[in-house]
Write an enzyme that holds these catalytic residues in place. Structure first.
Site, PDB file in Angstrom:
ATOM      1  N   ASN A 163      90.434 -28.648  -1.184  1.00 17.24           N
ATOM      2  CA  ASN A 163      91.184 -29.186  -2.731  1.00 17.24           C
ATOM      3  C   ASN A 163      92.116 -28.171  -3.106  1.00 17.24           C
ATOM      4  O   ASN A 163      93.297 -28.516  -3.580  1.00 17.24           O
ATOM      5  CB  ASN A 163      90.113 -29.476  -3.571  1.00 17.24           C
ATOM      6  CG  ASN A 163      89.262 -28.119  -4.079  1.00 17.24           C
ATOM      7  OD1 ASN A 163      88.938 -27.540  -3.197  1.00 17.24           O
ATOM      8  ND2 ASN A 163      88.635 -28.436  -5.200  1.00 17.24           N
ATOM      9  N   GLY A 239      82.863 -24.532  -0.941  1.00 18.36           N
ATOM     10  CA  GLY A 239      82.753 -26.071  -0.597  1.00 18.36           C
ATOM     11  C   GLY A 239      81.606 -26.747  -1.339  1.00 18.36           C
ATOM     12  O   GLY A 239      81.304 -26.100  -2.496  1.00 18.36           O
ATOM     13  N   SER A 240      80.959 -27.727  -0.820  1.00 18.21           N
ATOM     14  CA  SER A 240      80.056 -28.370  -1.297  1.00 18.21           C
ATOM     15  C   SER A 240      78.634 -27.877  -1.462  1.00 18.21           C
ATOM     16  O   SER A 240      78.510 -26.842  -0.434  1.00 18.21           O
ATOM     17  CB  SER A 240      79.667 -29.823  -0.856  1.00 18.21           C
ATOM     18  OG  SER A 240      79.537 -29.702   0.657  1.00 18.21           O
ATOM     19  N   GLU A 259      80.630 -20.361  -3.301  1.00 15.96           N
ATOM     20  CA  GLU A 259      81.487 -21.009  -4.396  1.00 15.96           C
ATOM     21  C   GLU A 259      81.303 -22.362  -4.201  1.00 15.96           C
ATOM     22  O   GLU A 259      82.022 -22.944  -3.477  1.00 15.96           O
ATOM     23  CB  GLU A 259      82.900 -20.655  -4.578  1.00 15.96           C
ATOM     24  CG  GLU A 259      83.046 -18.996  -4.623  1.00 15.96           C
ATOM     25  CD  GLU A 259      83.175 -18.663  -5.954  1.00 15.96           C
ATOM     26  OE1 GLU A 259      82.917 -19.400  -6.767  1.00 15.96           O
ATOM     27  OE2 GLU A 259      82.930 -17.153  -6.122  1.00 15.96           O
ATOM     28  N   LEU A 260      80.391 -23.090  -4.986  1.00 16.41           N
ATOM     29  CA  LEU A 260      80.266 -24.306  -4.754  1.00 16.41           C
ATOM     30  C   LEU A 260      80.470 -25.433  -5.986  1.00 16.41           C
ATOM     31  O   LEU A 260      81.272 -24.987  -6.709  1.00 16.41           O
ATOM     32  CB  LEU A 260      78.580 -24.549  -4.459  1.00 16.41           C
ATOM     33  CG  LEU A 260      78.214 -23.542  -3.446  1.00 16.41           C
ATOM     34  CD1 LEU A 260      76.511 -23.573  -3.384  1.00 16.41           C
ATOM     35  CD2 LEU A 260      78.684 -23.656  -2.045  1.00 16.41           C
ATOM     36  N   CYS A 293      86.283 -28.153  -8.594  1.00 10.60           N
ATOM     37  CA  CYS A 293      84.784 -27.819  -8.836  1.00 10.60           C
ATOM     38  C   CYS A 293      84.456 -27.791  -9.873  1.00 10.60           C
ATOM     39  O   CYS A 293      83.162 -27.691 -10.581  1.00 10.60           O
ATOM     40  CB  CYS A 293      84.357 -26.786  -7.999  1.00 10.60           C
ATOM     41  SG  CYS A 293      85.568 -25.368  -8.438  1.00 10.60           S
TER      42      CYS A 293
HETATM   43  P1  NAD Z   1      82.474 -29.439   2.299  1.00  9.66           P
HETATM   44  O1  NAD Z   1      81.565 -28.904   1.948  1.00  9.66           O
HETATM   45  O2  NAD Z   1      82.534 -30.822   2.748  1.00  9.66           O
HETATM   46  O3  NAD Z   1      83.737 -28.711   3.416  1.00  9.66           O
HETATM   47  C1  NAD Z   1      83.956 -27.300   2.983  1.00  9.66           C
HETATM   48  C2  NAD Z   1      84.025 -26.505   4.349  1.00  9.66           C
HETATM   49  O4  NAD Z   1      82.736 -26.612   4.935  1.00  9.66           O
HETATM   50  C3  NAD Z   1      85.035 -26.961   5.479  1.00  9.66           C
HETATM   51  O5  NAD Z   1      85.718 -25.895   5.991  1.00  9.66           O
HETATM   52  C4  NAD Z   1      84.119 -28.124   6.223  1.00  9.66           C
HETATM   53  O6  NAD Z   1      84.616 -28.006   7.555  1.00  9.66           O
HETATM   54  C5  NAD Z   1      82.967 -27.174   6.384  1.00  9.66           C
HETATM   55  N1  NAD Z   1      81.879 -27.936   6.842  1.00  9.66           N
HETATM   56  C6  NAD Z   1      81.726 -29.449   6.420  1.00  9.66           C
HETATM   57  N2  NAD Z   1      80.266 -29.578   6.662  1.00  9.66           N
HETATM   58  C7  NAD Z   1      79.729 -28.554   7.229  1.00  9.66           C
HETATM   59  C8  NAD Z   1      78.456 -28.577   7.957  1.00  9.66           C
HETATM   60  N3  NAD Z   1      77.625 -29.354   8.081  1.00  9.66           N
HETATM   61  N4  NAD Z   1      78.527 -27.209   8.412  1.00  9.66           N
HETATM   62  C9  NAD Z   1      78.933 -26.287   8.366  1.00  9.66           C
HETATM   63  N5  NAD Z   1      80.199 -26.538   7.692  1.00  9.66           N
HETATM   64  C10 NAD Z   1      80.625 -27.578   7.213  1.00  9.66           C
HETATM   65  O7  NAD Z   1      83.662 -29.569   1.167  1.00  9.66           O
HETATM   66  P2  NAD Z   1      85.032 -30.108   0.572  1.00  9.66           P
HETATM   67  O8  NAD Z   1      84.523 -31.778   0.763  1.00  9.66           O
HETATM   68  O9  NAD Z   1      86.053 -29.721   1.600  1.00  9.66           O
HETATM   69  O10 NAD Z   1      85.430 -29.557  -0.762  1.00  9.66           O
HETATM   70  C11 NAD Z   1      85.001 -30.196  -1.904  1.00  9.66           C
HETATM   71  C12 NAD Z   1      83.736 -29.223  -2.282  1.00  9.66           C
HETATM   72  O11 NAD Z   1      84.034 -27.908  -2.308  1.00  9.66           O
HETATM   73  C13 NAD Z   1      83.051 -29.868  -3.719  1.00  9.66           C
HETATM   74  O12 NAD Z   1      81.836 -29.610  -3.965  1.00  9.66           O
HETATM   75  C14 NAD Z   1      83.501 -28.697  -4.687  1.00  9.66           C
HETATM   76  O13 NAD Z   1      83.067 -28.453  -5.876  1.00  9.66           O
HETATM   77  C15 NAD Z   1      83.516 -27.486  -3.862  1.00  9.66           C
HETATM   78  N6  NAD Z   1      84.453 -26.500  -4.399  1.00  9.66           N
HETATM   79  C16 NAD Z   1      84.215 -25.450  -4.983  1.00  9.66           C
HETATM   80  C17 NAD Z   1      85.021 -24.345  -5.494  1.00  9.66           C
HETATM   81  C18 NAD Z   1      84.393 -23.103  -6.152  1.00  9.66           C
HETATM   82  O14 NAD Z   1      85.172 -22.062  -6.381  1.00  9.66           O
HETATM   83  N7  NAD Z   1      83.068 -23.162  -6.649  1.00  9.66           N
HETATM   84  C19 NAD Z   1      86.413 -24.676  -5.469  1.00  9.66           C
HETATM   85  C20 NAD Z   1      86.805 -25.604  -4.631  1.00  9.66           C
HETATM   86  C21 NAD Z   1      85.753 -26.594  -4.237  1.00  9.66           C
END
Ligand code: NAD
Length: 485
Positions: A163, A239-240, A259-260, A293
């Site tokens: 994002n 990420g998530s 950071e989720l 997020c």
């Molecule tokens: P995601 O978790 O799907 O992906 C993030 C990263 O993890 C990517 O590089 C992806 O390739 C990797 N990934 C995905 N599945 C994986 C697995 N099974 N094993 C290992 N790595 C894996 O997240 P997204 O859809 O790219 O981003 C959205 C999420 O990120 C939302 O939940 C959002 O709240 C969160 N987010 C948090 C912050 C924060 O600072 N707290 C900031 C931005 C986004």
């Protein structure tokens, strides 16, 4: 320098020791513009061997160069990178707009922030002071000197989401360089292009080749060999929540920053400036199509002003201009994929089947979801208890202060919240009681500046980013004692 228009189709492989390496035989992943499905790049996925090479390079450059590079040199590289990024801001903004489907005006905002992250890191590199310990505070400590030094950890594994593809990568890379670490970055496979441009820009700014290596491809294939490698000393993931906590398990005893996500609460009291609060939520729940997020998701409004607030918010949302992300006047673009928009639409439909009502929006056209206000929700609906990550807010009326705090805290998540009131005592009392990493008063939960400590509690994560705080998480405080003999 690329032109103003469409970026040319790229082949993206691994960036190892400063070189672009493309494996013809590995899985290929298409990177498409979420707005018009134009093919922007083809990822030639990194192999396990590439992951190992990336870590070996980072380890070697750490041992040979980065750990002993003086602070003024690290600071200079970061300062030069900030200058180069500012010069190329339009090229980077167009790249982000295209790969993430982000309205161009918002993409420019991401670049402004990214430049600041580099500037902040450049300044922090020179401020890594320790302290002198008063050794004779302890019995037996007479005639001894003690002091602390902030020291780098080594190779940092950085894994980032789609994002804010540039700024969130920089929130890991810039502090890592500031303190003398090296990095292996695994960007989101949906938005890898800006990271490749960043890599080249950092080399041009003087960063030693191999101090930042990039592996590209699906996280499920690459992240386990990355975070379990013994040469990796720190894991930093954005990420998530599901993926983040899984990575924490894989990383075992290594220090991990997560950071989720969240389902951020925003509480609007009857003494708030309602026009200001409605503007804040119209921005904070809908910027980048709600895919932040800390997007406002659960909006608690006092019963006395509920109708006034919702009517005002509806009016504002219906004026948002949706459409072409390259258009200077577009305010709302698509979601990252059509599947993501379908998932959000299904959650709305499920809520409606259970008695919720839609005040505005609720409709989907491909990957565009109209800005949505949903009412008459209950706490077990996905649009309330899960992270929606879509241009949608759930309205929840309240009349009791204690009860609304309990409701706001009744979630697995705890990242940031917003409280709107003109009563300063109430504002501070509530800020203390909200189980969140951060609380804004008279500002929406989505607001973030890159120098304050940022990071969640509960399921929303562990550790903090914000340049200085990320540096703390990527370094150790080493004690050195001297016995005077
Ligand atoms: P995601 O978790 O799907 O992906 C993030 C990263 O993890 C990517 O590089 C992806 O390739 C990797 N990934 C995905 N599945 C994986 C697995 N099974 N094993 C290992 N790595 C894996 O997240 P997204 O859809 O790219 O981003 C959205 C999420 O990120 C939302 O939940 C959002 O709240 C969160 N987010 C948090 C912050 C924060 O600072 N707290 C900031 C931005 C986004």
């Amino acid at each position: 320098m690329l032109g103003k228009g469409v970026i040319r189709m790229r082949r993206i492989g691994s960036l190892l020791a400063g070189e672009h390496k493309v494996n013809e035989s590995t899985t290929k992943i298409e990177v498409k513009n979420p707005y018009n499905q134009e093919l922007l790049a083809l990822i030639y996925s990194s192999s396990i061997e590439d992951v190992e090479n990336a870590i070996d390079n980072a380890h070697e450059v750490y041992q040979q160069t980065m750990r002993s590079l003086p602070a003024y040199e690290r600071s200079k590289i970061l300062r030069k990178a900030a200058i180069l990024l500012e010069e190329r801001s339009e090229e980077f903004a167009r790249t982000i707009s295209q790969e993430a489907g982000k309205p161009i005006v918002e993409a420019r905002g991401e670049i402004t922030r990214a430049v600041q992250v580099l500037q902040l890191a450049s300044e922090e590199a020179k401020k890594l002071n320790g302290e002198q310990i008063v050794m004779d505070s302890a019995i037996g400590g007479e005639k001894q000197l003690g002091f602390t030094k902030r020291v780098p950890l080594g190779v940092v594994a950085a894994i980032t989401p789609f994002n804010f593809p540039l700024n969130l990568a920089l929130h890991k890379i810039a502090p890592a360089i500031a303190v003398g670490n090296t990095v292996v970055l695994k960007p989101a496979e949906k938005t890898p292009i800006s990271s490749v441009l960043l890599h080249d820009l950092l080399l041009e700014a003087g960063l030693p080749a191999g101090a930042v290596n990039i592996i590209n491809g699906y996280g499920i294939d690459l992240v386990k060999p990355l975070v379990t490698n013994p040469k990796v000393k720190k894991v930093s993931f954005t990420g998530s929540d599901k993926v983040g906590w899984h990575i924490k398990e894989l990383a075992k005893e290594k220090p991990v920053t997560l950071e989720l996500g969240s389902n951020a609460p925003n509480i609007i009291f009857s003494d708030a400036n309602i026009e200001h609060a409605a503007n804040a939520i119209a921005m904070g729940g809908f910027t980048f199509a709600g895919q932040a997020c800390v997007s406002a998701q659960r909006v608690f409004v006092h019963k006395d002003v509920y109708e006034e607030f919702v009517s005002l918010l509806k009016e504002k949302l219906e004026q948002l201009k949706m459409g072409d992300t390259s258009d200077e006047t577009t305010q709302l673009g698509p979601m990252i994929t059509e599947d993501a928009a379908i998932r959000a639409e299904n959650w709305i439909k499920e809520a409606v089947a259970e008695g919720a009502t839609i005040r505005t929006g609720g409709t989907r056209d491909g990957s565009f979801l109209a800005p949505t206000i949903i009412e008459n929700v209950n706490p077990s609906m996905n649009v309330v208890c899960m992270e929606v990550f879509a241009p949608m807010v759930a309205m929840i009326p309240f009349d009791d202060e204690k009860a609304v705090i309990e409701q706001a805290n009744d979630t697995e998540f705890g990242l940031q919240a917003g409280v709107f009131t003109s009563d300063i005592n109430r504002a501070f009392n509530i800020a203390d009681q909200l189980e969140m990493g951060g609380v804004w008063i008279n500002e929406v939960s989505v607001r973030r500046y890159d120098h304050f400590p940022y990071g969640g509690v509960k399921r929303s994560g562990i550790g903090k980013e914000g340049v200085r705080y990320a540096i703390e998480g990527m370094s150790d405080l080493k004690f050195i004692g001297v016995k005077l003999i």
